[in-house]
Design a protein around this motif. Structure first.
Motif, short mmCIF file in Angstrom:
data_model
loop_
_atom_site.label_atom_id
_atom_site.label_comp_id
_atom_site.label_asym_id
_atom_site.label_seq_id
_atom_site.Cartn_x
_atom_site.Cartn_y
_atom_site.Cartn_z
N SER A 65 0.82 -1.21 0.00
CA SER A 65 0.00 0.00 0.00
C SER A 65 0.86 1.26 0.00
CB SER A 65 -0.93 0.01 1.21
OG SER A 65 -1.86 -1.01 1.10
N ARG A 66 2.04 1.16 0.57
CA ARG A 66 2.93 2.32 0.61
C ARG A 66 3.33 2.79 -0.78
NH1 ARG A 66 7.25 0.08 4.94
NH2 ARG A 66 5.75 -0.49 6.54
N SER A 67 3.49 1.86 -1.71
CA SER A 67 3.95 2.23 -3.04
C SER A 67 2.85 2.22 -4.10
CB SER A 67 5.08 1.28 -3.48
OG SER A 67 4.58 -0.03 -3.57
N ASP A 68 1.62 1.90 -3.71
CA ASP A 68 0.52 1.83 -4.67
C ASP A 68 0.03 3.24 -5.00
OD1 ASP A 68 -1.46 0.73 -6.31
OD2 ASP A 68 -2.90 0.68 -4.66
N GLN A 69 0.13 3.59 -6.26
CA GLN A 69 -0.26 4.92 -6.71
C GLN A 69 -1.60 4.94 -7.45
OE1 GLN A 69 1.58 7.73 -6.00
NE2 GLN A 69 2.77 6.33 -4.74
#
Length: 101
Positions: free
Chosen positions: A42-46
């Protein structure tokens, strides 16, 4: 999750043994901490920051890629399996596929 039909219930009630895929799916779910996987991804999901239709949740995308890798499936084959095999769609929580088609 998709609502079961009467025939689905009848088939499941008459089965006394799990399939190998069901056993493997249960084993994977015991081993993999999907909550941690989702938190990391989720941290890198854009995708949620872009416009357009509602994106597929990052955890479901990760589970779909996991199934694709595990069974050596092409993209079209993965889609066919998600639509055709109840165990794959249940594992990937892909009931949204029929609802959003």
């Amino acid at each position: 999750m998709k609502q079961l039909s009467f025939s689905d219930l009848e088939l499941n009630l008459n089965r006394s043994k799990k399939t190998r895929r069901e056993v493997q799916s249960d084993k994977i779910n015991r081993i993999v901490d999907w909550v941690k996987v989702e938190a990391l991804l989720s941290r890198s999901d854009q995708t949620s920051k872009q416009g357009g239709r509602k994106p597929i949740p990052v955890l479901i995308k990760a589970q779909m890629l996991f199934v694709q890798y595990l069974y050596n499936l092409s993209d079209p084959a993965l889609e066919d399996q998600l639509y055709g095999q109840e165990i794959f769609s249940a594992f990937c929580r892909a009931g949204f596929l029929t609802a959003n088609s």
